[in-house]
Design an enzyme around this catalytic site. Structure first.
Site, PDB file in Angstrom:
ATOM      1  CE1 TYR A  95      -4.319  -1.422   0.600  1.00  0.00           C
ATOM      2  CE2 TYR A  95      -3.081  -2.970   1.937  1.00  0.00           C
ATOM      3  CZ  TYR A  95      -4.236  -2.623   1.269  1.00  0.00           C
ATOM      4  OH  TYR A  95      -5.300  -3.476   1.274  1.00  0.00           O
ATOM      5  CE1 TYR A 110      -2.196  -6.866   3.826  1.00  0.00           C
ATOM      6  CE2 TYR A 110      -2.895  -6.325   1.581  1.00  0.00           C
ATOM      7  CZ  TYR A 110      -3.136  -6.352   2.950  1.00  0.00           C
ATOM      8  OH  TYR A 110      -4.334  -5.871   3.433  1.00  0.00           O
ATOM      9  NE  ARG A 142      -6.704 -10.331   4.608  1.00  0.00           N
ATOM     10  CZ  ARG A 142      -7.672  -9.486   4.214  1.00  0.00           C
ATOM     11  NH1 ARG A 142      -7.516  -8.201   4.388  1.00  0.00           N
ATOM     12  NH2 ARG A 142      -8.792  -9.931   3.670  1.00  0.00           N
ATOM     13  CG  HIS A 155      -7.870  -7.623   0.111  1.00  0.00           C
ATOM     14  ND1 HIS A 155      -6.669  -8.180   0.476  1.00  0.00           N
ATOM     15  CD2 HIS A 155      -7.949  -6.442   0.769  1.00  0.00           C
ATOM     16  CE1 HIS A 155      -6.040  -7.380   1.329  1.00  0.00           C
ATOM     17  NE2 HIS A 155      -6.798  -6.309   1.509  1.00  0.00           N
ATOM     18  CG  HIS A 169      -9.752  -2.511   1.646  1.00  0.00           C
ATOM     19  ND1 HIS A 169     -10.053  -3.089   2.857  1.00  0.00           N
ATOM     20  CD2 HIS A 169      -8.459  -2.839   1.389  1.00  0.00           C
ATOM     21  CE1 HIS A 169      -8.993  -3.734   3.320  1.00  0.00           C
ATOM     22  NE2 HIS A 169      -8.003  -3.603   2.439  1.00  0.00           N
TER      23      HIS A 169
END
Ligand SMILES: [Fe+2]
Length: 263
Positions: free
Chosen positions: A133, A172, A182, A185, A187
């Site tokens: 991110y 990640y 994870r 995905h 959000h």
């Protein structure tokens, strides 16, 4: 007027009375008489799901208190001033393309009766192709992409449709348990008509082997509801030779409701 116009005052420096009249029209008796359809248990994740370790400290330890809603909670924000359309291209910044598998994520926003929800602001945020991110808290040892912010915003069209041109996010690692990863995905945040109606969820990709292992995905107890968090591969909604297509329809409530993290 003072309460509901807070956004207008902040954004434009004056009170827009026409905005006020439009808000009152939306509060017609017809809206208030919309039938209530209970959501089956197990659709929306509980506050506490112990395999999701962070939820142990995050979950309330006492019964929730109902806070009376006033104009501040029910009459805003309005997003008239946000310049966005039903399509957002996150895959190209200026003339430079982000790294990774280019994808189109598209779908419709519907209510429990399949009626499209037009003119609704949807935001997404995601990791880049390497699983990182663009955020100071993310110190994962993976490269940032200078041509990819990972954030996008759209406003649904008259048919409730939206479309993001983006990059498939990478998996990640996270510190939930030993060797925890994870699944890929994205959000999603839906603001709705007021601060108290915001809904948040996550979209996954089909055939990801990490999905069954993911404590956050498994917060949703109902198997059928969980599967509604997984997008479907749809070649026809991509762009030939450029973008693969994935569909993700969202339903606000009812038997086919999308699991919402903050319901
Ligand atoms: Fe995430």
């Amino acid at each position: 007027v003072r309460f509901h116009s807070r956004w207008t005052i902040t954004a434009q420096g004056s009170i827009d009375l026409s905005t006020f009249s439009r808000v009152r029209e939306a509060d017609s008796p017809t809206d208030l008489l919309a039938p209530f359809r209970p959501v089956p248990t197990g659709v929306h994740p509980p506050h506490l799901h112990e395999p999701y370790v962070a939820s142990i400290k995050r979950a309330p330890q006492h019964a929730l208190i109902a806070v009376p809603q006033g104009p501040s909670e029910t009459l805003g924000p309005r997003f008239d001033w946000v310049k966005c359309s039903a399509t957002c291209d996150m895959s190209t910044q200026g003339s430079k393309r982000a790294l990774g598998q280019r994808i189109v994520v598209s779908g419709s926003l519907l209510d429990e009766d399949g009626r499209p929800q037009a003119d609704q602001v949807i935001e997404i945020w995601q990791a880049n192709a390497a699983g990182r991110y663009l955020h100071k808290i993310d110190q994962h040892d993976a490269p940032l992409d200078p041509n990819f912010s990972g954030a996008g915003i759209v406003r649904t069209d008259r048919e409730g449709r939206f479309r993001f041109l983006t990059i498939k996010p990478g998996a990640y690692p996270w510190g939930n348990h030993h060797n925890a990863w994870r699944p890929a995905h994205i959000h999603f945040s839906l603001f709705g008509p007021s601060f108290s109606t915001r809904l948040v969820t996550q979209m996954y990709f089909p055939d990801d082997p990490l999905i069954p292992l993911d404590p956050i995905y498994n917060c949703t107890a109902d198997e059928n509801a969980r599967k509604r968090l997984i997008s479907s591969f749809d070649l026809d909604t991509g762009v030939p030779h450029e973008y693969l297509g994935f569909r993700f329809d969202m339903v606000l409530r009812g038997r086919k409701a999308t699991p919402w993290e903050n319901r």
